[in-house]
Scaffold this active site. Structure first.
Site, PDB file in Angstrom:
ATOM      1  N   GLN A 363      41.004  42.557  38.734  1.00 16.78           N
ATOM      2  CA  GLN A 363      40.593  41.148  38.680  1.00 16.78           C
ATOM      3  C   GLN A 363      41.733  40.307  38.099  1.00 16.78           C
ATOM      4  OE1 GLN A 363      38.750  43.785  37.609  1.00 16.78           O
ATOM      5  NE2 GLN A 363      36.594  43.219  37.397  1.00 16.78           N
ATOM      6  N   GLN A 385      43.004  40.742  43.991  1.00 19.07           N
ATOM      7  CA  GLN A 385      41.563  40.793  43.733  1.00 19.07           C
ATOM      8  C   GLN A 385      41.129  39.543  42.975  1.00 19.07           C
ATOM      9  OE1 GLN A 385      40.210  44.513  42.140  1.00 19.07           O
ATOM     10  NE2 GLN A 385      38.258  43.705  41.460  1.00 19.07           N
ATOM     11  N   ASP A 386      40.060  38.893  43.464  1.00 17.70           N
ATOM     12  CA  ASP A 386      39.489  37.712  42.789  1.00 17.70           C
ATOM     13  C   ASP A 386      40.472  36.545  42.717  1.00 17.70           C
ATOM     14  OD1 ASP A 386      37.374  39.401  42.468  1.00 17.70           O
ATOM     15  OD2 ASP A 386      37.324  39.351  40.303  1.00 17.70           O
ATOM     16  N   ASP A 407      37.147  40.830  47.231  1.00 19.76           N
ATOM     17  CA  ASP A 407      36.340  39.720  46.712  1.00 19.76           C
ATOM     18  C   ASP A 407      37.216  38.510  46.385  1.00 19.76           C
ATOM     19  OD1 ASP A 407      34.406  41.710  46.794  1.00 19.76           O
ATOM     20  OD2 ASP A 407      34.375  42.016  44.635  1.00 19.76           O
ATOM     21  N   ARG A 475      30.931  40.915  50.760  1.00 20.05           N
ATOM     22  CA  ARG A 475      29.792  41.671  50.226  1.00 20.05           C
ATOM     23  C   ARG A 475      29.070  40.788  49.215  1.00 20.05           C
ATOM     24  NH1 ARG A 475      31.877  45.864  45.640  1.00 20.05           N
ATOM     25  NH2 ARG A 475      33.407  44.516  44.628  1.00 20.05           N
ATOM     26  N   TRP A 477      27.677  39.541  45.879  1.00 21.63           N
ATOM     27  CA  TRP A 477      27.846  39.735  44.447  1.00 21.63           C
ATOM     28  C   TRP A 477      26.496  39.673  43.733  1.00 21.63           C
ATOM     29  CZ3 TRP A 477      30.494  35.601  40.868  1.00 21.63           C
ATOM     30  CH2 TRP A 477      30.579  36.103  39.547  1.00 21.63           C
TER      31      TRP A 477
END
Length: 573
Positions: A363, A385-386, A407, A475, A477
């Site tokens: 993250q 990521q993120d 994500d 997806r 969360w």
């Protein structure tokens, strides 16, 4: 993401531990039917005219916590001259009081900074998030109080968005805390607050029905006329002054309040110094021009510094960068963002926001926006990521490039990304790619994510292995995640299933059974929906009428504010 604590996403799946526990408030009732005369509360209820009973029933009908709603409205219902405004203000005031109580309870939770720095910061962040929720509720109360009764219905969606953000702020507060002893203590102190916020969102979503409990003119419920602007207009939440401002900026004639330049040719050498120069009680736009250069800074715009516009010499030319991350540094997701804003009215243009922690950092946020009426144009948002955290409230992105792996577009806000390029990067070999991860939690909440007229493509490094590393639209969360991909060009690397569950092993996280994933009029080899995953019970391909609900004009009520941003936008399909 806050408290996801995932060390990369395996192809099998990972399990998110989310602590979003909503308790049940016990409401004590007087059950002694033979002692009505001795009970003032019962006597008052018997004396209430049917009109006030009807009003309370109408307001509380859509709520999930009806006893709590009824108790909340008891005092205002006893006032026979109360108006619908009084009922709405009572709902907001009760929620505000409970969140203040939650903040007081949270302030009693002490975590040793030296022995447990992560949870210490999480609890401190929780206090800040609840304080932001209080500010939003105070603004909501003032809005209702200052509005004419006939305009309240037109502003119901805006109020609902604000209330949804209040709920998201509480959820973020709880999610990011790791240790059960701290998490449970704070959750227990927030039960009433979360339930009251939940009720408020439901009431505002059905406000026209609630108003039917009052004797109002027949034409009161008619919506006011709305003008949906077309392509190359400016977002309607932008004022006329902002439109002129951005048109001037495009022509190179904008006059900034301050200039940032690494070579010393401006008033400041850092962006943080420029933001700190924001005048106390400033009114109107505060414009920061950042000259070409790479600025390695950690930036957080305070909630009181509203209407900041920051612009550079171009994406890839003016770059704000950092490497804060969870995977290596053990920093909570919210605090990994290279650039964050907690203030409303934020505009960014011709900038790059980057987090270069890489896939090993897990993250690692590049840009986090937690503020209403935000608009980002012609910017690159780069990470793994993120990458982009659309934390809360209404946000609009146009002509941007957003890159990442897992994500990498996630949040709990009301976000539309339009005419942008979504670049999927190569993750670690044991990982898969998920473009989106929406965190919608309330069925009647205003929030969700829309990708409209975008191009979804693999980066050059992913191209050779694009069919061996799975890539998906996203997806869920949270249980009621809402994501719409429409009118976009989809490259061939997106798996035919389209979407992937958060977990297929733990029923607690079977969000694919409850989330809402939609597609409409997409193009390209990855757009074929025939083989979309059957695990997603609510997945649908939308027709034009349904898809129109998720355009900026309706989903963000963009006709009210986007025009003020002075940037191109399209409100409809």
């Amino acid at each position: 993401m806050e408290a996801k604590k995932k060390i990369g996403l395996s192809v099998v799946s990972l399990i998110l531990v989310v602590g979003a526990v909503i308790g049940v408030v016990a409401v004590v009732k007087n059950a002694n039917t033979n002692d009505k005369a001795s009970s003032p509360a019962v006597a008052n209820n018997e004396q209430k005219p049917s009109s006030t009973v009807k009003a309370v029933e109408a307001f509380c009908a859509p709520t999930d916590f009806k006893d709590l709603c009824t108790n909340t409205l008891q005092n205002v219902a006893n006032n026979q001259t109360a108006t619908p405004k009084d009922y709405i203000m009572a709902i907001i005031q009760a929620t505000l009081d409970e969140i203040k109580n939650s903040l007081g309870h949270t302030e009693k939770t002490v975590v040793n900074k030296e022995t447990d720095p992560y949870n210490h910061m999480a609890v401190e962040d929780c206090k800040d998030l609840l304080d932001q929720a209080i500010g939003t509720l105070q603004a909501s109360y003032s809005m209702v109080g200052d509005s004419e009764l006939h305009t309240l219905q037109d502003r119901a969606d805006e109020l609902r968005s604000w209330m949804t953000s209040v709920y998201a702020l509480q959820s973020t507060c709880k999610d990011q805390i790791e240790k059960p002893e701290y998490k449970s203590a704070i959750e227990n102190g927030m039960v009433n607050a979360t339930q009251l916020t939940h009720n408020a969102v439901n009431i505002l979503a059905e406000l026209s029905e609630a108003f039917k409990g009052f004797d109002l003119p027949l034409n009161f419920m008619k919506p006011s006329a709305r003008r949906l602007m077309g392509v190359n207009s400016y977002p309607s939440w932008f004022s006329q002054a902002d439109r002129r401002l951005l048109r001037g900026q495009k022509g190179g004639h904008i006059q900034p309040n301050v200039v940032v330049a690494k070579d010393g040719s401006g008033q400041f050498k850092t962006i943080n110094d420029a933001i700190n120069a924001y005048p106390k009680n400033h009114q109107g736009r505060f414009i920061i021009y950042v000259k070409a250069g790479v600025y390695e800074e950690f930036i957080v715009i305070d909630k009181k510094k509203s209407d900041i516009m920051i612009y550079g010499d171009g994406a890839g030319v003016t770059i704000v960068t950092g490497k804060r991350n969870f995977g290596i540094m053990n920093i909570g997701t919210m605090n990994t963002a290279t650039f964050s804003t907690n203030a409303p009215g934020f505009i960014a243009r011709r900038m790059t926001f980057r987090n270069y922690a890489g896939p090993e950092g897990h993250q690692a946020v590049a840009l986090r926006i937690n503020g209403d009426r935000a608009a980002v144009f012609e910017c690159n948002i780069e990470g793994y990521q993120d990458t982009l955290y659309y934390h809360t409230s209404r946000q609009f992105y146009r002509d941007c490039l957003i890159s990442g792996t897992i994500d990498f577009i996630f949040g709990m806000g009301d976000a539309v990304i339009q005419n942008s390029v979504i670049v999927v990067r190569r993750p670690k070999d044991n990982q898969l790619n998920t473009i989106t991860a929406d965190g919608r939690e309330l069925q009647r909440g205003s929030n969700g994510l829309v990708l409209q007229n975008c191009r979804i493509v693999p980066e050059k490094e992913l191209e050779p292995v694009k069919f061996t590393i799975p890539s998906y639209f996203g997806r869920p969360w949270k249980a009621l995640a809402l994501t719409v991909v429409m009118q976009s060009d989809i490259a061939d690397f997106i798996r035919p299933e389209g979407w992937v569950p958060w977990s297929t092993t733990d029923p607690k996280y079977f969000y694919h059974k409850t989330c809402q994933y939609y597609e409409h009029a997409n193009r390209g080899p990855g757009a074929n929906t025939d083989k979309r995953s059957k695990e997603f019970k609510n997945f649908r391909v939308l027709g034009p009428q349904e898809a129109g609900k998720y355009t900026p004009g309706l989903f963000l009520r963009g006709h009210e504010w986007l025009q003020n941003t002075q940037v191109p936008y399209q409100l409809g399909l």
